[in-house]
Design a protein around this motif. Sequence first.
Motif, PDB file in Angstrom:
ATOM      1  N   PRO A   1       0.822  -1.212   0.000  1.00 55.16           N
ATOM      2  CA  PRO A   1       0.000   0.000   0.000  1.00 55.16           C
ATOM      3  C   PRO A   1       0.852   1.257   0.000  1.00 55.16           C
ATOM      4  O   PRO A   1       1.954   1.275   0.558  1.00 55.16           O
ATOM      5  CB  PRO A   1      -0.810  -0.134   1.294  1.00 55.16           C
ATOM      6  N   GLU A   2       0.324   2.293  -0.620  1.00 54.87           N
ATOM      7  CA  GLU A   2       1.059   3.551  -0.702  1.00 54.87           C
ATOM      8  C   GLU A   2       1.186   4.200   0.668  1.00 54.87           C
ATOM      9  O   GLU A   2       2.192   4.842   0.973  1.00 54.87           O
ATOM     10  CB  GLU A   2       0.345   4.502  -1.661  1.00 54.87           C
ATOM     11  N   PHE A   3       0.161   4.044   1.525  1.00 51.99           N
ATOM     12  CA  PHE A   3       0.153   4.646   2.848  1.00 51.99           C
ATOM     13  C   PHE A   3      -0.096   3.567   3.887  1.00 51.99           C
ATOM     14  O   PHE A   3      -0.790   2.595   3.627  1.00 51.99           O
ATOM     15  CB  PHE A   3      -0.918   5.731   2.917  1.00 51.99           C
ATOM     16  N   ARG A   4       0.483   3.757   5.075  1.00 53.17           N
ATOM     17  CA  ARG A   4       0.462   2.695   6.077  1.00 53.17           C
ATOM     18  C   ARG A   4      -0.140   3.153   7.397  1.00 53.17           C
ATOM     19  O   ARG A   4       0.105   4.277   7.842  1.00 53.17           O
ATOM     20  CB  ARG A   4       1.888   2.184   6.319  1.00 53.17           C
ATOM     21  N   GLU A   5      -0.889   2.226   8.004  1.00 49.18           N
ATOM     22  CA  GLU A   5      -1.406   2.477   9.346  1.00 49.18           C
ATOM     23  C   GLU A   5      -0.238   2.663  10.305  1.00 49.18           C
ATOM     24  O   GLU A   5       0.757   1.937  10.250  1.00 49.18           O
ATOM     25  CB  GLU A   5      -2.272   1.294   9.800  1.00 49.18           C
ATOM     26  N   GLY A   6      -0.350   3.640  11.174  1.00 42.04           N
ATOM     27  CA  GLY A   6       0.719   3.923  12.118  1.00 42.04           C
ATOM     28  C   GLY A   6       1.745   4.896  11.578  1.00 42.04           C
ATOM     29  O   GLY A   6       2.624   5.350  12.318  1.00 42.04           O
ATOM     30  N   VAL A   7       1.658   5.191  10.289  1.00 41.32           N
ATOM     31  CA  VAL A   7       2.571   6.180   9.695  1.00 41.32           C
ATOM     32  C   VAL A   7       1.741   7.397   9.271  1.00 41.32           C
ATOM     33  O   VAL A   7       1.698   8.396   9.978  1.00 41.32           O
ATOM     34  CB  VAL A   7       3.357   5.597   8.501  1.00 41.32           C
ATOM     35  N   GLU A   8       1.076   7.286   8.134  1.00 40.48           N
ATOM     36  CA  GLU A   8       0.280   8.424   7.664  1.00 40.48           C
ATOM     37  C   GLU A   8      -1.093   8.522   8.337  1.00 40.48           C
ATOM     38  O   GLU A   8      -1.724   9.573   8.311  1.00 40.48           O
ATOM     39  CB  GLU A   8       0.067   8.356   6.148  1.00 40.48           C
ATOM     40  N   TYR A   9      -1.564   7.430   8.920  1.00 43.52           N
ATOM     41  CA  TYR A   9      -2.873   7.455   9.559  1.00 43.52           C
ATOM     42  C   TYR A   9      -2.935   6.450  10.698  1.00 43.52           C
ATOM     43  O   TYR A   9      -2.111   5.538  10.794  1.00 43.52           O
ATOM     44  CB  TYR A   9      -3.985   7.166   8.549  1.00 43.52           C
ATOM     45  N   THR A  10      -3.930   6.635  11.563  1.00 49.94           N
ATOM     46  CA  THR A  10      -4.182   5.749  12.694  1.00 49.94           C
ATOM     47  C   THR A  10      -5.640   5.335  12.664  1.00 49.94           C
ATOM     48  O   THR A  10      -6.516   6.163  12.367  1.00 49.94           O
ATOM     49  CB  THR A  10      -3.891   6.472  14.029  1.00 49.94           C
ATOM     50  N   VAL A  11      -5.912   4.074  12.945  1.00 47.16           N
ATOM     51  CA  VAL A  11      -7.290   3.606  13.033  1.00 47.16           C
ATOM     52  C   VAL A  11      -7.834   3.967  14.417  1.00 47.16           C
ATOM     53  O   VAL A  11      -7.259   3.581  15.433  1.00 47.16           O
ATOM     54  CB  VAL A  11      -7.385   2.087  12.798  1.00 47.16           C
ATOM     55  N   VAL A  12      -8.926   4.726  14.448  1.00 51.95           N
ATOM     56  CA  VAL A  12      -9.491   5.179  15.718  1.00 51.95           C
ATOM     57  C   VAL A  12     -10.880   4.594  15.976  1.00 51.95           C
ATOM     58  O   VAL A  12     -11.463   4.843  17.023  1.00 51.95           O
ATOM     59  CB  VAL A  12      -9.559   6.724  15.766  1.00 51.95           C
ATOM     60  N   SER A  13     -11.393   3.828  15.028  1.00 44.38           N
ATOM     61  CA  SER A  13     -12.688   3.166  15.198  1.00 44.38           C
ATOM     62  C   SER A  13     -12.697   1.912  14.331  1.00 44.38           C
ATOM     63  O   SER A  13     -12.075   1.884  13.275  1.00 44.38           O
ATOM     64  CB  SER A  13     -13.830   4.100  14.789  1.00 44.38           C
ATOM     65  N   GLU A  14     -13.388   0.896  14.781  1.00 42.94           N
ATOM     66  CA  GLU A  14     -13.409  -0.363  14.033  1.00 42.94           C
ATOM     67  C   GLU A  14     -14.315  -0.297  12.810  1.00 42.94           C
ATOM     68  O   GLU A  14     -14.056  -0.943  11.798  1.00 42.94           O
ATOM     69  CB  GLU A  14     -13.868  -1.509  14.947  1.00 42.94           C
ATOM     70  N   VAL A  15     -15.365   0.471  12.901  1.00 44.51           N
ATOM     71  CA  VAL A  15     -16.366   0.490  11.826  1.00 44.51           C
ATOM     72  C   VAL A  15     -16.365   1.849  11.133  1.00 44.51           C
ATOM     73  O   VAL A  15     -16.616   2.870  11.771  1.00 44.51           O
ATOM     74  CB  VAL A  15     -17.773   0.190  12.379  1.00 44.51           C
ATOM     75  N   PRO A  16     -16.095   1.878   9.819  1.00 42.57           N
ATOM     76  CA  PRO A  16     -16.148   3.152   9.095  1.00 42.57           C
ATOM     77  C   PRO A  16     -17.583   3.563   8.803  1.00 42.57           C
ATOM     78  O   PRO A  16     -18.493   2.733   8.808  1.00 42.57           O
ATOM     79  CB  PRO A  16     -15.406   2.834   7.791  1.00 42.57           C
ATOM     80  N   SER A  17     -17.788   4.838   8.566  1.00 41.45           N
ATOM     81  CA  SER A  17     -19.109   5.298   8.162  1.00 41.45           C
ATOM     82  C   SER A  17     -19.404   4.780   6.758  1.00 41.45           C
ATOM     83  O   SER A  17     -18.498   4.485   5.983  1.00 41.45           O
ATOM     84  CB  SER A  17     -19.183   6.818   8.186  1.00 41.45           C
ATOM     85  N   SER A  18     -20.667   4.692   6.437  1.00 44.44           N
ATOM     86  CA  SER A  18     -21.058   4.151   5.136  1.00 44.44           C
ATOM     87  C   SER A  18     -20.951   5.173   4.018  1.00 44.44           C
ATOM     88  O   SER A  18     -21.062   4.830   2.849  1.00 44.44           O
ATOM     89  CB  SER A  18     -22.502   3.637   5.202  1.00 44.44           C
TER      90      SER A  18
END
Length: 200
Positions: free
Chosen positions: A21-38
């Motif tokens: 992937p071009e961008f990685r979790e923990g680098v450019e972004y962080t997951v803050v919720s398990e379920v994304p909005s629709s």
Amino acid sequence: MKKLMFALVTLLLAPLAQAAPEFREGVEYTVVSEVPSSKPEVTEFFSYVCPHCYSFEPLMDNLAERLPDAEINKVPVSFLGRELGPVLQRAYGAAVLLKVEDKLTPVMFDRIHRQKKMPGSIEEVKDVFVANGVDGKEFDGVINSFALNGMIAKYDRLTEQFNVRGTPTVIVRGKYELNMGEIGSEDRFYRVVEYLLAAD
């Protein structure tokens, strides 16, 4: 023989490298919720007193132009600006209710950061609104209204939900928080947002 083995391993790993992937979790972004909005949405938590938000405003405007199908939201926080934090949060909500947010937000940013004229009270906020075409009675009608109080409660709830402690904070689809310090450029900001809007 070793050179041949190395070449074979390199060839085998090449497709994996290309698939990274071009961008990685923990680098450019962080997951803050398990379920994304629709729906495709980008939410910026900001404050009128935040100089970084002032500088960031053109990027958010450009993002809205680049992504006409995405919902771009702004959530004013109350924890910056000391006693004026809640006042300026209420000012933004009033601008939304009066349908003058697009006009008043640049005015408020300009007054505070370029002109160095910080509104000291809700009365001074009203003066800014009136000077920019808002009827004083209409302002009075919304500034302490039930509708605005409900918006303030929602702003505070979202701020707490995403544990926002600084601004600007950008959340994509209610799941991904951008790590602004790792993105590095305006172009990468747009590309990270577009990548996360399309992510699972």
